[in-house]
Design a protein around this motif. Structure first.
Motif, PDB file in Angstrom:
ATOM      1  N   GLY A  40     -11.037 -64.933 -28.319  1.00  0.00           N
ATOM      2  CA  GLY A  40     -11.990 -65.360 -27.295  1.00  0.00           C
ATOM      3  C   GLY A  40     -12.160 -64.387 -26.148  1.00  0.00           C
ATOM      4  O   GLY A  40     -12.938 -64.650 -25.223  1.00  0.00           O
ATOM      5  N   ILE A  41     -11.402 -63.267 -26.151  1.00  0.00           N
ATOM      6  CA  ILE A  41     -11.486 -62.257 -25.093  1.00  0.00           C
ATOM      7  C   ILE A  41     -11.894 -60.936 -25.723  1.00  0.00           C
ATOM      8  O   ILE A  41     -11.351 -60.521 -26.763  1.00  0.00           O
ATOM      9  CB  ILE A  41     -10.144 -62.102 -24.359  1.00  0.00           C
ATOM     10  CG1 ILE A  41      -9.755 -63.428 -23.693  1.00  0.00           C
ATOM     11  CG2 ILE A  41     -10.214 -60.999 -23.310  1.00  0.00           C
ATOM     12  CD1 ILE A  41      -8.427 -63.369 -22.979  1.00  0.00           C
ATOM     13  N   THR A  42     -12.834 -60.273 -25.106  1.00  0.00           N
ATOM     14  CA  THR A  42     -13.299 -58.998 -25.621  1.00  0.00           C
ATOM     15  C   THR A  42     -12.283 -57.898 -25.303  1.00  0.00           C
ATOM     16  O   THR A  42     -11.406 -58.061 -24.450  1.00  0.00           O
ATOM     17  CB  THR A  42     -14.658 -58.646 -25.016  1.00  0.00           C
ATOM     18  OG1 THR A  42     -14.517 -58.527 -23.584  1.00  0.00           O
ATOM     19  CG2 THR A  42     -15.684 -59.721 -25.322  1.00  0.00           C
ATOM     20  N   THR A  48      -9.470 -54.319 -18.940  1.00  0.00           N
ATOM     21  CA  THR A  48      -9.671 -54.477 -17.499  1.00  0.00           C
ATOM     22  C   THR A  48      -8.548 -55.285 -16.870  1.00  0.00           C
ATOM     23  O   THR A  48      -8.051 -54.949 -15.786  1.00  0.00           O
ATOM     24  CB  THR A  48     -11.024 -55.160 -17.243  1.00  0.00           C
ATOM     25  OG1 THR A  48     -12.068 -54.378 -17.838  1.00  0.00           O
ATOM     26  CG2 THR A  48     -11.294 -55.278 -15.753  1.00  0.00           C
ATOM     27  N   ASP A  49      -8.133 -56.359 -17.549  1.00  0.00           N
ATOM     28  CA  ASP A  49      -7.032 -57.168 -17.014  1.00  0.00           C
ATOM     29  C   ASP A  49      -5.732 -56.372 -16.934  1.00  0.00           C
ATOM     30  O   ASP A  49      -4.975 -56.494 -15.963  1.00  0.00           O
ATOM     31  CB  ASP A  49      -6.831 -58.415 -17.881  1.00  0.00           C
ATOM     32  CG  ASP A  49      -8.007 -59.371 -17.796  1.00  0.00           C
ATOM     33  OD1 ASP A  49      -8.794 -59.256 -16.829  1.00  0.00           O
ATOM     34  OD2 ASP A  49      -8.152 -60.221 -18.696  1.00  0.00           O
ATOM     35  N   MET A  50      -5.470 -55.551 -17.931  1.00  0.00           N
ATOM     36  CA  MET A  50      -4.249 -54.758 -17.910  1.00  0.00           C
ATOM     37  C   MET A  50      -4.300 -53.696 -16.812  1.00  0.00           C
ATOM     38  O   MET A  50      -3.294 -53.425 -16.137  1.00  0.00           O
ATOM     39  CB  MET A  50      -4.028 -54.107 -19.277  1.00  0.00           C
ATOM     40  CG  MET A  50      -2.765 -53.270 -19.355  1.00  0.00           C
ATOM     41  SD  MET A  50      -2.356 -52.790 -21.039  1.00  0.00           S
ATOM     42  CE  MET A  50      -1.912 -54.372 -21.739  1.00  0.00           C
ATOM     43  N   ALA A  51      -5.464 -53.112 -16.594  1.00  0.00           N
ATOM     44  CA  ALA A  51      -5.595 -52.124 -15.524  1.00  0.00           C
ATOM     45  C   ALA A  51      -5.447 -52.776 -14.155  1.00  0.00           C
ATOM     46  O   ALA A  51      -4.849 -52.197 -13.238  1.00  0.00           O
ATOM     47  CB  ALA A  51      -6.946 -51.413 -15.627  1.00  0.00           C
ATOM     48  N   ALA A  52      -5.977 -53.996 -13.995  1.00  0.00           N
ATOM     49  CA  ALA A  52      -5.849 -54.693 -12.718  1.00  0.00           C
ATOM     50  C   ALA A  52      -4.402 -55.085 -12.439  1.00  0.00           C
ATOM     51  O   ALA A  52      -3.960 -55.093 -11.282  1.00  0.00           O
ATOM     52  CB  ALA A  52      -6.748 -55.942 -12.703  1.00  0.00           C
ATOM     53  N   ALA A  53      -3.640 -55.433 -13.476  1.00  0.00           N
ATOM     54  CA  ALA A  53      -2.238 -55.782 -13.290  1.00  0.00           C
ATOM     55  C   ALA A  53      -1.381 -54.585 -12.906  1.00  0.00           C
ATOM     56  O   ALA A  53      -0.317 -54.751 -12.303  1.00  0.00           O
ATOM     57  CB  ALA A  53      -1.685 -56.434 -14.562  1.00  0.00           C
ATOM     58  N   GLY A  54      -1.832 -53.376 -13.226  1.00  0.00           N
ATOM     59  CA  GLY A  54      -1.104 -52.168 -12.845  1.00  0.00           C
ATOM     60  C   GLY A  54      -0.040 -51.727 -13.824  1.00  0.00           C
ATOM     61  O   GLY A  54       0.638 -50.725 -13.578  1.00  0.00           O
ATOM     62  N   LEU A  55       0.134 -52.439 -14.920  1.00  0.00           N
ATOM     63  CA  LEU A  55       1.179 -52.074 -15.872  1.00  0.00           C
ATOM     64  C   LEU A  55       0.850 -50.770 -16.595  1.00  0.00           C
ATOM     65  O   LEU A  55       1.686 -49.860 -16.674  1.00  0.00           O
ATOM     66  CB  LEU A  55       1.376 -53.203 -16.889  1.00  0.00           C
ATOM     67  CG  LEU A  55       1.991 -54.500 -16.354  1.00  0.00           C
ATOM     68  CD1 LEU A  55       2.060 -55.544 -17.450  1.00  0.00           C
ATOM     69  CD2 LEU A  55       3.377 -54.234 -15.787  1.00  0.00           C
ATOM     70  N   ALA A  56      -0.377 -50.669 -17.108  1.00  0.00           N
ATOM     71  CA  ALA A  56      -0.732 -49.478 -17.874  1.00  0.00           C
ATOM     72  C   ALA A  56      -0.767 -48.241 -16.988  1.00  0.00           C
ATOM     73  O   ALA A  56      -0.326 -47.152 -17.394  1.00  0.00           O
ATOM     74  CB  ALA A  56      -2.087 -49.691 -18.545  1.00  0.00           C
ATOM     75  N   THR A  57      -1.267 -48.376 -15.762  1.00  0.00           N
ATOM     76  CA  THR A  57      -1.348 -47.224 -14.867  1.00  0.00           C
ATOM     77  C   THR A  57       0.035 -46.694 -14.520  1.00  0.00           C
ATOM     78  O   THR A  57       0.301 -45.484 -14.598  1.00  0.00           O
ATOM     79  CB  THR A  57      -2.099 -47.609 -13.591  1.00  0.00           C
ATOM     80  OG1 THR A  57      -3.376 -48.156 -13.938  1.00  0.00           O
ATOM     81  CG2 THR A  57      -2.296 -46.406 -12.699  1.00  0.00           C
TER      82      THR A  57
END
Length: 247
Positions: A40-42, A48-57
């Motif tokens: 249900g999520i593209t 975008t959600d992972m980038a906003a959480a700051g984990l991937a960065t």
């Protein structure tokens, strides 16, 4: 395109063509992030959600700065490690943070010792270099002290004592004491908890020995005075409304 010959039998004159185009190089693991997208999520929303959480960065920064010491690290595994560490902090387990702060304090102390040694080597001959090394050494020492203070605050949080301040923009009622009244037959009510009655309370209450009850809401009898009051005469005013000046 390159052609190669196959097995030739008697009476066989066919040739087999084989594609030898170079394969697409695989993305290195330090730059490849494998993730599971919930239904249900593209893909764009998940990234975008992972980038906003700051984990991937932050995981990318750790992989980049650790490459000289630890070689090429997996970006996917680093994101998973940061997620597990963050979940432990959310659960109240600060052991990893305490260990990291202690290790940083030890590293800062080593930096301080090395810079102080370099300052001592240049002392007496190159005073400019001595001063620069000493300034950097003292900065490292200050950061080491601040790190240890942070670690101590995590282990033993300080207790803050604050007094209540009554701040109100309008009128307010302040009860400084609570009176518990106990009255027996034939006795006067007395306050408890060691509170004493003030003078206003004594004046406003009904005394047993001929005291006067002061009631602000009761009607009082009119006082007799000089009832012969004449009517006010007509005020004599000059024709000119302006006030005349006296000579």
């Amino acid at each position: 395109m390159k052609t190669i010959k196959g097995n030739q039998g008697q009476g066989s004159s066919k040739k087999k063509a084989v594609s030898t185009a170079p394969a697409k190089p695989e993305t290195p693991k330090s730059r490849r992030l494998d993730m599971v997208v919930p239904p249900g999520i593209t893909m764009d929303k998940a990234v975008t959600d992972m980038a906003a959480a700051g984990l991937a960065t932050n995981a990318g920064l750790v992989v980049k700065f650790s490459q000289a010491e630890h070689g090429e690290l997996s970006l996917t595994d680093m994101v998973a490690s940061l997620r597990d560490a963050g979940q432990a902090v959310n659960d109240g387990d600060l052991r990893a943070a305490e260990q990291m702060l202690n290790a940083q304090a030890v590293s800062l102390n080593s930096i301080f010792a090395e810079l102080a040694r370099r300052a001592a080597m240049n002392m007496g001959e190159y005073m400019d270099a001595t001063e620069r090394y000493m300034r950097l050494a003292l900065k490292a020492q200050g950061q080491c002290r601040a790190t240890l203070e942070t670690l101590a605050a995590i282990k033993n949080p300080p207790v803050v004592f604050a007094k209540q301040a009554n701040i109100s923009s309008g009128p307010q009622q302040v009860n400084n004491g609570v009176f518990g009244v106990h009255k027996k037959d034939g006795e006067q009510a007395t306050p408890t908890h060691g509170e004493k009655k003030n003078e206003q309370t004594k004046l406003l209450e009904d005394k047993q020995h001929g005291g006067t009850i002061l009631d602000a809401g009761a009607a009082t009898a009119p006082a007799r005075g000089n009832s012969k009051v004449e009517a006010v005469g007509t005020i004599q005013r000059p024709e000119n409304p302006r006030r005349k000046k006296q000579g």
